[in-house]
Design a protein around this motif. Structure first.
Motif, PDB file in Angstrom:
ATOM      1  N   ALA A  57      29.393  49.416  33.021  1.00 55.95           N
ATOM      2  CA  ALA A  57      30.064  50.456  33.807  1.00 55.95           C
ATOM      3  C   ALA A  57      29.393  50.424  35.273  1.00 55.95           C
ATOM      4  N   ASP A  58      27.953  50.583  35.151  1.00 55.63           N
ATOM      5  CA  ASP A  58      27.197  50.752  36.338  1.00 55.63           C
ATOM      6  C   ASP A  58      27.506  49.910  37.409  1.00 55.63           C
ATOM      7  N   ARG A  59      27.237  48.253  36.584  1.00 57.12           N
ATOM      8  CA  ARG A  59      27.416  47.320  37.531  1.00 57.12           C
ATOM      9  C   ARG A  59      28.773  47.033  38.238  1.00 57.12           C
ATOM     10  N   LEU A  60      29.769  47.442  37.211  1.00 59.81           N
ATOM     11  CA  LEU A  60      31.013  47.473  37.826  1.00 59.81           C
ATOM     12  C   LEU A  60      31.281  48.398  39.017  1.00 59.81           C
ATOM     13  N   MET A  61      30.763  49.553  39.182  1.00 58.14           N
ATOM     14  CA  MET A  61      31.053  50.473  40.095  1.00 58.14           C
ATOM     15  C   MET A  61      30.138  49.954  41.287  1.00 58.14           C
ATOM     16  N   ASP A  62      29.107  49.455  41.104  1.00 54.34           N
ATOM     17  CA  ASP A  62      28.253  48.941  42.375  1.00 54.34           C
ATOM     18  C   ASP A  62      28.717  47.697  42.882  1.00 54.34           C
ATOM     19  N   GLY A  63      29.770  46.697  42.131  1.00 57.91           N
ATOM     20  CA  GLY A  63      30.064  45.699  42.643  1.00 57.91           C
ATOM     21  C   GLY A  63      31.302  45.412  43.452  1.00 57.91           C
ATOM     22  N   SER A  64      31.709  44.451  44.143  1.00 61.53           N
ATOM     23  CA  SER A  64      32.749  44.210  44.848  1.00 61.53           C
ATOM     24  C   SER A  64      33.995  43.847  43.542  1.00 61.53           C
ATOM     25  N   MET A  65      35.274  44.246  43.548  1.00 58.79           N
ATOM     26  CA  MET A  65      36.491  44.112  43.066  1.00 58.79           C
ATOM     27  C   MET A  65      37.448  43.321  43.522  1.00 58.79           C
ATOM     28  N   THR A  66      37.039  42.632  44.727  1.00 55.68           N
ATOM     29  CA  THR A  66      38.176  42.170  45.763  1.00 55.68           C
ATOM     30  C   THR A  66      38.888  40.926  44.661  1.00 55.68           C
ATOM     31  N   GLU A  67      38.016  40.087  44.088  1.00 57.14           N
ATOM     32  CA  GLU A  67      38.533  39.035  43.614  1.00 57.14           C
ATOM     33  C   GLU A  67      39.516  39.434  42.237  1.00 57.14           C
ATOM     34  N   ALA A  68      39.202  40.241  41.674  1.00 60.74           N
ATOM     35  CA  ALA A  68      39.895  41.049  40.493  1.00 60.74           C
ATOM     36  C   ALA A  68      41.190  41.511  41.323  1.00 60.74           C
ATOM     37  N   TYR A  69      41.220  42.143  42.197  1.00 64.07           N
ATOM     38  CA  TYR A  69      42.261  42.675  42.735  1.00 64.07           C
ATOM     39  C   TYR A  69      43.266  41.500  43.258  1.00 64.07           C
ATOM     40  N   HIS A  70      42.570  40.416  43.744  1.00 64.75           N
ATOM     41  CA  HIS A  70      43.323  39.263  44.114  1.00 64.75           C
ATOM     42  C   HIS A  70      44.363  38.614  42.802  1.00 64.75           C
ATOM     43  N   PHE A  71      43.519  38.761  41.610  1.00 59.93           N
ATOM     44  CA  PHE A  71      44.281  38.341  40.416  1.00 59.93           C
ATOM     45  C   PHE A  71      45.157  39.277  39.821  1.00 59.93           C
ATOM     46  N   HIS A  72      44.906  40.692  40.141  1.00 65.12           N
ATOM     47  CA  HIS A  72      45.663  41.768  39.969  1.00 65.12           C
ATOM     48  C   HIS A  72      47.116  41.199  40.723  1.00 65.12           C
ATOM     49  N   ARG A  73      47.099  40.998  41.894  1.00 66.17           N
ATOM     50  CA  ARG A  73      48.218  40.780  42.853  1.00 66.17           C
ATOM     51  C   ARG A  73      49.032  39.598  42.344  1.00 66.17           C
ATOM     52  N   GLU A  74      48.231  38.630  41.974  1.00 63.96           N
ATOM     53  CA  GLU A  74      48.708  37.192  41.363  1.00 63.96           C
ATOM     54  C   GLU A  74      49.793  37.626  40.046  1.00 63.96           C
ATOM     55  N   GLN A  75      49.244  38.350  39.520  1.00 65.62           N
ATOM     56  CA  GLN A  75      49.936  39.004  38.200  1.00 65.62           C
ATOM     57  C   GLN A  75      51.231  39.762  38.469  1.00 65.62           C
ATOM     58  N   LEU A  76      51.003  40.762  39.405  1.00 67.59           N
ATOM     59  CA  LEU A  76      52.124  41.468  39.828  1.00 67.59           C
ATOM     60  C   LEU A  76      53.260  40.781  40.501  1.00 67.59           C
ATOM     61  N   GLN A  77      52.846  39.658  41.202  1.00 65.02           N
ATOM     62  CA  GLN A  77      53.909  38.633  41.705  1.00 65.02           C
ATOM     63  C   GLN A  77      54.627  38.112  40.645  1.00 65.02           C
ATOM     64  N   ALA A  78      54.166  37.771  39.587  1.00 67.49           N
ATOM     65  CA  ALA A  78      54.848  37.251  38.298  1.00 67.49           C
ATOM     66  C   ALA A  78      55.717  38.499  37.714  1.00 67.49           C
ATOM     67  N   LEU A  79      55.004  39.604  37.449  1.00 70.73           N
ATOM     68  CA  LEU A  79      56.040  40.749  37.162  1.00 70.73           C
ATOM     69  C   LEU A  79      57.298  40.834  37.884  1.00 70.73           C
ATOM     70  N   CYS A  80      57.048  40.920  39.467  1.00 71.76           N
ATOM     71  CA  CYS A  80      58.173  41.230  40.274  1.00 71.76           C
ATOM     72  C   CYS A  80      59.290  40.054  40.088  1.00 71.76           C
ATOM     73  N   HIS A  81      58.734  38.676  39.724  1.00 73.14           N
ATOM     74  CA  HIS A  81      59.601  37.716  39.448  1.00 73.14           C
ATOM     75  C   HIS A  81      60.399  37.820  38.417  1.00 73.14           C
ATOM     76  N   ARG A  82      59.913  38.293  37.356  1.00 72.85           N
ATOM     77  CA  ARG A  82      60.516  38.384  36.071  1.00 72.85           C
ATOM     78  C   ARG A  82      61.644  39.498  35.977  1.00 72.85           C
ATOM     79  N   ILE A  83      61.335  40.572  36.435  1.00 73.68           N
ATOM     80  CA  ILE A  83      62.197  41.636  36.608  1.00 73.68           C
ATOM     81  C   ILE A  83      62.246  42.338  38.113  1.00 73.68           C
ATOM     82  N   PRO A  84      62.878  41.806  39.124  1.00 75.54           N
ATOM     83  CA  PRO A  84      62.807  42.308  40.505  1.00 75.54           C
ATOM     84  C   PRO A  84      63.264  43.692  40.537  1.00 75.54           C
ATOM     85  N   GLY A  85      62.712  44.189  41.529  1.00 76.00           N
ATOM     86  CA  GLY A  85      63.127  45.802  41.948  1.00 76.00           C
ATOM     87  C   GLY A  85      62.592  46.248  42.941  1.00 76.00           C
TER      88      GLY A  85
END
Length: 320
Positions: free
Chosen positions: A221-249
């Motif tokens: 948890a300490d290392r996670l709070m101190d580090g960058s999560m930019t790449e994790a959010y890029h992967f978050h966005r890629e998965q969200l794109q797939a969700l939005c395609h499967r059930i548009p809204g």
């Protein structure tokens, strides 16, 4: 609000009934090494080897983050064999997500061109963020992905039978969480077909503080709070794109208790996002967070192992 497709696909019963945490048998779970006094550790190499045998194999895109998480789980969490089996399955699944997503984007190139502009709700447990998330989900200008969708962000479903199977897996996850949080407000809105938390998406990059709610991993948890999560959010966005395609809204409505600690990284990836930060009395939120963590720890840690303060004020295991 829930789209018509989402409402239709959230109906109906499923006979899918996967194993729960208590159903794992020590010594038969790949990647879990049973130890003395009911403790267990994770074998990262065995987990990776097992994940490589999955259709399409696995990805090492977030291997350093996985290594840090496994290190903390093995050195700090005092895992039981059942708890280790549960987290091993979660990690094994996450290892396959990047490959599954890459295959899906290759088959459906249009997914990469979806530009989600989500609304994020964030606030610690006990702040009311979960209740607000569920209330806003009824608004026609937003669409809140449900727990089963977030737990299976890249699965392709060709018809009702496949959707029922996905919902069944989400229902099993929701019921397991509800059992662990029995009697606590955090579990009251937890259901497969209710709005879910997008910690599922960040967890697939092994970068989510919800791991620290279920298991005692302060180093992670300490290392996670101190580090960058930019790449994790890029992967978050890629998965969200797939969700939005499967059930548009309309605009996706998402929630995670810990987005507030990484808003800079979030806005770098989602410049058009809107964020609602819910505040409450710190005493209430800290108490609620500690209560949830304690309830989940009771499920993951042997009864004989608890934590105490030593003479130097450090938190140590009462069993060692």
């Amino acid at each position: 609000m829930y789209s018509d497709d989402r409402q239709a696909r959230s109906s109906g019963a499923s006979s899918y009934a996967p194993r729960g945490p208590g159903d794992h048998v020590a010594g038969t779970v790949t990647g879990v090494l049973a130890g003395p006094s009911g403790r267990a550790t994770l074998d990262l190499e065995a987990l990776l080897a097992d994940a490589r045998r999955a259709p399409g194999g696995c990805s090492v895109r977030f291997l350093p983050e996985l290594e840090r998480l496994v290190e903390s789980l093995n050195s700090e969490a005092a895992l039981t064999t059942g708890g280790a089996a549960t987290v091993a399955q979660r990690l094994r699944t996450a290892l396959t997500r990047p490959v599954q997503l890459r295959m899906l984007r290759s088959a459906v190139p249009a997914i990469a061109h979806i530009e989600p502009a989500p609304v994020f709700v964030t606030g610690l447990p006990g702040s009311g963020a979960g209740l607000l998330h569920n209330l806003l989900a009824e608004h026609p200008a937003v669409d809140a992905p449900t727990l089963w969708e977030l737990a299976e962000p890249v699965a392709r479903a060709a018809g009702p039978r496949e959707f029922r199977a996905l919902i069944g897996r989400g229902r099993a996850e929701a019921e397991a969480g509800a059992r662990a949080l029995h009697g606590r407000p955090a579990g009251l809105l937890r259901a497969a077909t209710r709005p879910g938390g997008c910690s599922w998406l960040l967890g697939n990059a092994f970068q989510s503080l919800t791991f620290a709610l279920s298991w005692r991993v302060p180093g992670y948890a300490d290392r996670l709070m101190d580090g960058s999560m930019t790449e994790a959010y890029h992967f978050h966005r890629e998965q969200l794109q797939a969700l939005c395609h499967r059930i548009p809204g309309p605009a996706p409505l998402l929630r995670d208790p810990f987005h507030a600690g990484h808003l800079g990284d979030l806005f770098e990836v989602y410049p058009n996002a809107r964020v609602i930060v819910v505040h409450h009395d710190p005493l209430r939120t800290v108490t609620a967070t500690a209560g949830i963590s304690h309830a989940l720890a009771d499920w993951a840690v042997p009864a004989a192992i608890r934590w105490r303060r030593d003479g130097n004020g450090r938190t140590v295991s009462s069993a060692g």
